[in-house]
Design a protein around this motif. Structure first.
Motif, short mmCIF file in Angstrom:
data_model
loop_
_atom_site.label_atom_id
_atom_site.label_comp_id
_atom_site.label_asym_id
_atom_site.label_seq_id
_atom_site.Cartn_x
_atom_site.Cartn_y
_atom_site.Cartn_z
N GLY A 180 -2.62 -6.21 11.59
CA GLY A 180 -3.60 -5.89 10.55
C GLY A 180 -5.01 -6.19 11.03
N MET A 181 -5.97 -6.02 10.12
CA MET A 181 -7.39 -6.22 10.46
C MET A 181 -8.07 -7.02 9.35
SD MET A 181 -7.91 -2.26 11.46
CE MET A 181 -9.63 -2.19 11.84
N GLY A 182 -8.88 -7.99 9.73
CA GLY A 182 -9.58 -8.80 8.73
C GLY A 182 -11.08 -8.84 9.01
N MET A 183 -11.82 -8.02 8.29
CA MET A 183 -13.28 -8.02 8.44
C MET A 183 -13.97 -8.47 7.15
SD MET A 183 -11.88 -5.24 10.13
CE MET A 183 -12.33 -3.70 9.39
N THR A 184 -13.57 -7.85 6.04
CA THR A 184 -14.33 -7.95 4.78
C THR A 184 -14.30 -9.36 4.19
OG1 THR A 184 -13.61 -5.69 4.39
CG2 THR A 184 -14.62 -6.85 2.53
N GLU A 185 -15.46 -9.90 3.92
CA GLU A 185 -15.55 -11.19 3.22
C GLU A 185 -16.23 -10.98 1.87
OE1 GLU A 185 -17.19 -14.20 5.80
OE2 GLU A 185 -15.59 -13.88 7.29
N GLY A 189 -18.91 -6.51 3.12
CA GLY A 189 -17.83 -5.67 3.65
C GLY A 189 -18.41 -4.64 4.61
N SER A 190 -19.25 -3.75 4.07
CA SER A 190 -19.90 -2.77 4.95
C SER A 190 -20.77 -3.51 5.97
CB SER A 190 -20.80 -1.83 4.14
OG SER A 190 -20.12 -1.31 3.04
N ASP A 191 -21.46 -4.53 5.50
CA ASP A 191 -22.36 -5.29 6.36
C ASP A 191 -21.64 -6.53 6.90
OD1 ASP A 191 -24.46 -6.42 7.61
OD2 ASP A 191 -25.66 -6.81 5.81
N PHE A 220 -7.47 -8.47 2.73
CA PHE A 220 -6.64 -8.73 3.91
C PHE A 220 -5.30 -8.06 3.61
CE2 PHE A 220 -4.33 -11.88 6.71
CZ PHE A 220 -5.12 -11.73 7.84
N SER A 221 -5.24 -6.76 3.96
CA SER A 221 -4.05 -5.98 3.58
C SER A 221 -2.89 -6.23 4.53
CB SER A 221 -4.39 -4.49 3.58
OG SER A 221 -5.16 -4.16 2.46
N ALA A 222 -1.72 -5.96 4.02
CA ALA A 222 -0.48 -6.08 4.80
C ALA A 222 -0.39 -7.46 5.49
CB ALA A 222 -0.38 -4.96 5.83
#
Ligand SMILES: Cc1cc2nc3c(=O)[nH]c(=O)nc-3n(C[C@H](O)[C@H](O)[C@H](O)COP(=O)(O)OP(=O)(O)OC[C@H]3O[C@@H](n4cnc5c(N)ncnc54)[C@H](O)[C@@H]3O)c2cc1C
Length: 559
Positions: A180-185, A189-191, A220-222
């Motif tokens: 999976g991928m974890g970026m958005t806080e 999110g976009s930034d 934080f999907s899946a």
């Protein structure tokens, strides 16, 4: 003994759309593939299409969507377990997707593999699309892992394996893995530059430099994936880390699932909020290059947003065609009523144009050693993600209306149209929402090369393939190219204000040029007459007179 009164006979209700072949009946998909992969046999696609349209798989889709996943943060003795429990149908669907090699498998294959995968992804979306979230993320992260050779060596074989293995075990013990991928806080999110999670170097290990991560991710999907690529602030800036759920020594990593999101749709997919309490993670690439690395992965998940939406559009259009063929009102089948014919044919055009654009982007991803295709990939990623996903929701609403009241009814998950409608907006939001995509198109245009090798020239070359076929398209393409050239040279608030309009018109010009190459004349002519002439894109069902509506409907009819 009381006699049961018969109150009425049930008549004039359409049958469910089941037992059809989602490949054989999808002429738009077949013709696009024949254009991009002229020498490839398609018996395997026919077999897949029959299986996915069959009653068994459609029932799995209903059940997986109906029975949402459950989070178990602790066992009954108070130990953290951070496990998500899924319905067996979720496992059946994700297992089938892995068996079909929709995750990282194409990275281990040769030319054409990404196009084949794109076609299968588009078809699989017509089951329960949210199951494809970890599949898509696994596809996207795999090339990025190459920046850490020892990690890649350990993980790649299992990422590309077609065996689904949901057991909660370290990578060494598994037959196949997902990521999976974890970026958005919370604060960005976009930034993603606003990320506050921190990474502290701990030691050098056989997998490279190991860090300790403290912080959180708001989406934080899946979370049952075996590992994640996450962004965190290291001393050298925002960086990309490989964070496994299980550590090599067999213990759980400090990945604490807080709760699952209560979402509009996307029900079979667990999307969690998570905290990292000193979780162990390995640096991928160099410190400070996290944004660039994530953007590279984004190009692949954005492809899947376009493909997935095109699949849902095809499914919604098929349902509308099927229903209106059977349902009668005012003395005729609905599909025979002139105004309904106009609506349906318009949906068919939009659906075919979405398929064409999404597969065109997949071709660019497939041809990684072709410089022209790489320019098209840079150009079309934001364009296709923006436009196809925007049109998806509008199409779903109109297709639902074709079913009248029945379209709005869920009926324990059997109301497929309602499920599609709830799912549609998501592909437009995640992996870069509409504005972010339109602004990214401006960024792509401004990266001008010294020679003819830039995206502006690539677009001109692409559009030239249809020159002379239709006067309306010729004029439209000329005006689009003038605006593109201008946007490539100037930057400022005025250009940003017009970015969506530009993304829309580039998409329409490319879609028309593709329809010229692999759709029927009836579809191409109607697309140009309705989208490029007069007032341009409008509400569905406003096709002008004189078009070959019956031919358009016949081409799109599911079977
Ligand atoms: C179901 C679901 C699952 C998700 N799963 C994951 C996951 O697994 N991992 C993960 O990392 N993320 C995940 N996300 C998060 C998703 O990627 C973000 O929500 C998305 O990128 C938008 O970020 P945001 O929510 O912070 O919105 P914001 O960044 O606040 O954006 C809000 C709006 O502002 C617009 N905007 C932003 N900047 C500009 C600008 N400069 N000019 C004009 N408009 C602008 C955007 O286009 C958007 O419309 C998930 C989201 C959902 C809904």
């Amino acid at each position: 003994m009381a006699t049961m009164l018969t109150t009425h006979d049930v008549t004039n209700q359409a049958s469910p759309l089941a037992g059809h072949n989602v490949y054989a009946g999808d002429r738009a998909l077949r013709d696009a593939l024949a254009f991009h992969l002229p020498d490839a046999a398609d018996a395997h696609r026919h077999a897949l299409g029959a299986s996915l349209g069959g009653a068994d798989m459609q029932e799995h889709a209903r059940l997986a969507n109906l029975h949402k996943p459950h989070l178990h943060t602790h066992d009954r003795f108070g130990h953290r377990i951070d496990e998500v429990e899924f319905h067996p149908s979720y496992h059946a669907l994700i297992g089938a997707a892995m068996q079909a090699g929709l995750h990282a498998t194409p990275w281990a294959q040769g030319p054409g593999a990404h196009l084949e995968r794109a076609a299968a992804f588009l078809m699989f979306t017509q089951l329960e699309p949210s199951v494809l979230c970890p599949i898509s993320m696994s596809y996207a992260v795999t090339p990025a892992l190459r920046a850490n050779a020892p990690l890649f060596d350990t993980w790649f074989g299992k990422l590309s394996s077609t065996r689904y293995d949901p057991r909660p075990l370290p990578v060494q013990a598994k037959h196949g893995v997902t990521m999976g991928m974890g970026m958005t806080e919370k604060q960005g999110g976009s930034d993603v530059r606003a990320n506050t999670s921190t990474a502290r170097f701990e030691e050098d290990t056989p997998w490279g430099q190991r860090y300790s991560i403290v912080g959180h991710k708001w989406f934080f999907s899946a979370p049952m994936c075996d590992a994640f690529l996450v962004l965190a602030q290291a001393p050298g800036g925002l960086s990309c880390f490989h964070l496994p759920r299980w550590l090599p020594d067999g213990t759980r990593n400090a990945v604490h699932l807080q709760r699952l999101k209560d979402k509009l749709g996307n029900h079979a997919n667990a999307s969690s909020e998570v905290e990292f309490a000193g979780a162990q993670a390995w640096l991928v690439g160099e410190e400070g290059r996290g944004v660039q690395q994530i953007l590279e992965m984004g190009t692949l998940t954005r492809l899947d947003c376009a493909l997935g939406t095109a699949g849902l559009m095809r499914q919604a259009t098929s349902l509308a065609l099927h229903h209106t063929t059977q349902r009668r009102a005012f003395g005729k089948a609905l599909i025979e009523q002139p105004l309904m014919k106009n609506v349906l044919a318009d949906l068919c055009l939009e659906s075919e144009a979405a398929t064409a654009l999404a597969l065109r982007l997949a071709r660019a991803v497939d041809r990684q050693n072709d410089p022209f295709e790489q320019l098209m990939r840079r150009l079309l990623t934001p364009v296709a993600k923006f436009w196809v996903c925007k049109r998806g929701s509008a199409l779903a609403q109109e297709a639902m209306e074709c079913l009248g009241g029945n379209g709005y009814v869920e009926e324990h998950g059997a109301g497929t149209m309602a499920r599609i409608y709830r799912e549609m907006p998501l592909n437009s939001i995640w992996e870069g929402a509409g504005n972010i995509m339109a602004l990214d198109l401006l960024r792509a245009l401004r990266k001008r090369g010294k020679s003819d090798a830039d995206v502006v020239h690539a677009l001109a070359t692409e559009l030239a393939t249809a020159r002379g076929a239709n006067a309306v398209l010729d004029g439209f393409s000329e005006r689009v190219m003038a605006r593109v050239a201008e946007a490539a040279d100037v930057s400022g608030p005025e250009e940003e204000l017009g970015a969506r309009r530009l993304a829309q018109d580039v998409a329409l010009a490319v879609q028309a040029s593709l329809l010229r190459r692999h759709a029927s004349d009836a579809v191409f002519d109607a697309f140009c007459a309705s989208r490029l002439a007069g007032q341009g894109v409008q509400v569905f069902g406003t096709l002008p007179a004189g078009l070959k509506l019956d031919a358009i409907l016949q081409r799109a009819m599911p079977h």
